[in-house]
Design an enzyme around this catalytic site. Sequence first.
Site, PDB file in Angstrom:
ATOM      1  N   ASP A   1      -6.442  -1.665   2.808  1.00 18.42           N
ATOM      2  CA  ASP A   1      -6.886  -0.294   2.586  1.00 18.42           C
ATOM      3  C   ASP A   1      -6.412   0.194   1.211  1.00 18.42           C
ATOM      4  OD1 ASP A   1      -8.232   1.974   3.832  1.00 18.42           O
ATOM      5  OD2 ASP A   1      -6.270   2.941   3.557  1.00 18.42           O
TER       6      ASP A   1
ATOM      7  N   LYS B   1      -8.536   1.323  -2.361  1.00 19.79           N
ATOM      8  CA  LYS B   1      -8.297   2.494  -3.217  1.00 19.79           C
ATOM      9  C   LYS B   1      -8.072   2.058  -4.657  1.00 19.79           C
ATOM     10  CE  LYS B   1      -6.585   5.074   0.703  1.00 19.79           C
ATOM     11  NZ  LYS B   1      -5.440   5.479   1.489  1.00 19.79           N
TER      12      LYS B   1
ATOM     13  N   GLY C   1      -4.283  12.338   6.955  1.00 23.15           N
ATOM     14  CA  GLY C   1      -4.337  13.359   8.016  1.00 23.15           C
ATOM     15  C   GLY C   1      -5.696  14.030   7.986  1.00 23.15           C
TER      16      GLY C   1
END
Length: 916
Positions: free
Chosen positions: A772, A776, A893
Site C-alpha cells: 500500500d 502511494k 480514518g
Amino acid sequence: MASSSFSTAVAHLSRVSTAHTSLPSHHNLFQSQCRPFFLSRSSHSLRKGFTLPRGRKAPSPAVHASFTDLSTNVSLEDKQLAKGETWSVHKFGGTCVGTSQRIQNVAEIVVKDDSERKLVVVSAMSKVTDMMYDLIHKAQSRDESYISSLDAVLEKHSATAHDILDGDNLASFLSKLHHDISNLKAMLRAIYIAGHATESFTDFVVGHGELWSAQMLSLVIRKNGIDCNWMDTRDVLIVNPTSTNQVDPDYLESERRLEKWYSLNPCKVIIATGFIASTHKNIPTTLKRDGSDFSAAIMGALFRARQVTIWTDVDGVYSADPRKVSEAVILKTLSYQEAWEMSYFGANVLHPRTIIPVMRYGIPIMIRNIFNLSAPGTKICHPSVNDHEDMQNLQNYVKGFATIDNLALVNVEGTGMAGVPGTASAIFGAVKDVGANVIMISQASSEHSVCFAVPEKEVKAVADALQSRFRQALDNGRLSQVAVIPNCSILAAVGQKMASTPGVSASLFNALAKANINVRAIAQGCSEYNITVVVKREDCIKALRAVHSRFYLSRTTIAMGIIGPGLIGSTLLDQLRDQASTLKEEFNIDLRVMGILGSKSMLLSEAGIDLTRWRELRGERGEVADLERFVQHVHGNHFIPNTALVDCTADTGVAGYYYDWLRKGIHVVTPNKKANSGPLDQYLRLRALQRQSYTHYFYEATVGAGLPIVSTLRGLLETGDRILQIEGIFSGTLSYIFNNFKDGRAFSEVVAEAKEAGYTEPDPRDDLSGTDVARKVIILARESGLKLELSNIPVGSLVPEPLRGCASAQEFMQELPKFDQEFTKKQEDAENAGEVLRYVGVVDVTNKKGVVELRRYKKDHPFAQLSGSDNIIAFTTRRYQDQPLIVRGPGAGAQVTAGGIFSDILRLASYLGAPS
Ligand code: ADP
Ligand code: ASP
Ligand code: MG
C-alpha cells in the site's frame, strides 16, 4: 359597530330571503338567446323562462337580491362610491375556497387585511366549475346521470354550508341553494330533451359555483361583525362578446352599473363573484375558463384600487411550472409585459387577460400563497429603475419559461410565395375562417415558407381549408406543400429585453443543443419579451428543464454518482448531507447526489437523493446494481450542467472506467489508488486526456487521506520548484506500530494492539507487506514526473518470509511472536545508536527511483517525533533544500479520508467557477 352590523345583518337577511323566491334579473336569457329552442316547446315556458318540474311553482321575475336597497340607515355620502387607494382587491382561487375550513381561512385573511375598503373576488369551490360543465355535457349528450351529478353539486355545497354557517344564515343559504338547484334541474332537463345547450345557457349554468361560494364567504365574514355585502357581478360587469370566443369589458357601462349597485349596497367589504358577467342585454355570460383573475383585474380597474392580490396555492409566479421543473424559483417581481407573456404561453397561475385592466392604472398585482402566508409572493408592476441596474446578469433578462402542449405546426411552402403580396393574408384569412387560434407564426425572410402553430384539435380543419384555398397554387406548383407536423409543443422564454441582449438566445439554443433537442421552428417577437421555439411534444419537458437550468441553476451545480457506499463512501455521504445547504446558500455550490452504487444494489434519483434518508431509501427503493446504467443515469440528465463520479472503492475494475468517463466529460474524484498506481501506459493516457480536456480528475485522498500532499506537490511543481526527494511515513498503521514499538515491548504485541484498536486491515499482513505504501510512492513519483511501474519500487516487507503463506490472519498473528526477537534486535541496535525505526516510502526524484523500507532516524529527526498514527511527509526541493517542507497529521480514518474527497469535490466546483 354593533348597531351598524345589526342593521346590515337585517338588510342582508332580507336580501337573501328575497333572493330565494326570485329568478335572476337576466330574464332576457330566456327571451332572446334561447328562443329557437323553446319555441318548439311552449310559448308559456318561453315567457317564463323554462318549464319547471311538476309540483314546483314558477318563480316570478324579480329584481335580483343584491340590487335590493334595504340599507336605509346609510347616509347619502356613504352611498357614493369613493374610488381609489382606499380600496384593495383580493381574489381567491378555487383551491383557496375548496373546503369549509378553507373558506373560513379566507374569511380570516379578509378580516385581517387592514385596508379601509376591500373588494373580494371569489372563484367557485375547486372542481365545481368542472362539475357544472360536466352537467351540461351530460345533459346534452342525453346522459341521465346529470341528475346524480347535480345531486353531488348540491351535496357538496350543502355540506360546506352546514360546516360554516348556522341559524338563519344557514337556513337562508340552503333555501337559496335548493332553489337554484331546482332551477338548474329544470334547465338541464330542457337541455337533455333538446340534446343541445346554447352558449348562454351553458354560461348561466356554469356560473353558479361562484354565486354559491361568494354568498357563503360573505355570510361567514358577516358573522365576524363586518359590514359586508355580496355582489352578483352579473349586475355590474358588462361585457361585449367578440368573434374570438372572448369577451371585452365595457368599462363605461360597468362603472355606471357599479355606482348604481354601490348606492344600493354601500359597504366596506364586498364579496363579488369571479368569472361571471352580463351582456348589455343582461344575458349572463362568463369571462371564460379561469376568468376570475380577469374579474379581479377589471374590478381593480373599476375601483382604481391600490392593489390586486391574487391568492392561490403556490408561493407566486415561478420561473417555470413547478409541476414540471422542480428547481423552479419564485420570481420576486415581474413587469406587466413579462407576466402577460408568461401567462399567454401557458403559466396558468395568472389568466393572460388579467394584466391589461390593471396596467392601465399602474395597479400592482401580488400573487400570494394562501397556504403559506410567510411567503412574500410575486409582485407584478411597472419595472422599477433599479431593475435596469440589475441587468448585468443573464438571469435578469430571462425571467421564466412556459410551455403549451398539444399543438401542431402547419408549414405552407413554395417558391411562388416569394414577393407575392397577400400570401400571408390569404393563409391567415383561411385559418380565421375555420375559427382556429394561431399561437405563433414564423416566416423565413426568403419567404419560401410560412409556418405557424395551432392547437392540435384545430389543425385538420386548418389544413383542409388551406388545401382548398390554395388548390390552384398547389396544382401548378407555385406552392409545393401544406404540411402538418403533429405532436408539437411550444416552449417560450420570457423576459424584459431578452431578445435584444447578445448572448441570451445563444445560451438558450446551446442548452437545447446540449440536451439533444431538435428545434422545429423559432419565433421572436419584436416586443423582445419572448423567444418562442417549437419542439416535439415528447421533448418538451426535457427542453424546459434544460433551458431552465441553463439560466437558473448555479453554474456549479454538480450531478454526482457515489460508487462504493462502504465506510468511506457512507462517511462522505453524511458529510455531504451536513454541509450541502451551507454550500448552496453561501457559495452557490449545488451538489446533487443522483445515484449511489453499491456492489449489489444501487439507488437512483431524478432530482437528487435526500441524504438524510439515503440509507433507508437504499433499502426501500434500491435496484439491482448496474454500473453502465448508473453512469448513464447520473450523466444522462440534461438539466444539471456538470457530472462527477466519486469512486470510493478500492476496485481495479471501476478504476478502469475513468478514461471513458473523462472522455465523456464526466469529472472523476477518488481515493482509489488503483488507476494511478496501475500500469504506467494507462496512467499516462489518463493524464494526457485530462490535460487536453476541461474535464477534471482529482485524487488527493489516495495519499495521506485528507492531508494536502498531492496538492502541495502540484503547487511546488506548477510554481517552478524542482523536487529532489519526497520521503514520508505514509501508512497510519505502520506509523502507529513503530511509534509504539519501544520500551522493551514485543513487536507482535504492538501489532496485536494495533489490530485490536482497528488501525490495521483485517489481515495485518496487508499493511506490513508495504504494498500500500508502494502504491502511494508510485503515485507521488509519477506526479513528480518519473515514469516508473509499481514493480520498479523495491519494497521491504515486514512480513517474515515463513509467514507469507499463512492461510489466515489468525494463524499469522499466532505465529508472529516467533519472530519478535528479530524485530527487537533491530530496535535495540537503533536505540543504542540514538535512533528509531521508521517504515518509510521514498521518492528519489534526482535518481529517478523509489523505495519502501524500514529506515533508522536520529531521535531529533521530525520522523522520530511522531505519535499515534500520524503521517508525515517531507518534500526536499530546490527551494526547500536545507529545511524540507513538512506535512504532518492524521493520514488514515474514514472521517479524514472522506474529508479529503469532499475537498476535492469542492476543488472541482471552484474549477467550474464557484466563488472563493
Ligand atoms: P387558482 O384556482 O387559484 O386560480 P390555478 O390552478 O389557476 O389556481 O393556478 C395556479 C397553478 O398554476 C399552480 O398550482 C401551478 O401549478 C400552476 N402554474 C403553472 N405555471 C406556473 C408558474 N410559472 N408559476 C406558478 N404557478 C404555475
Ligand atoms: N371557476 C372558474 C373556472 O374554474 C373561474 C376561475 O376559477 O378562475 O374556470
Ligand atoms: Mg386560475
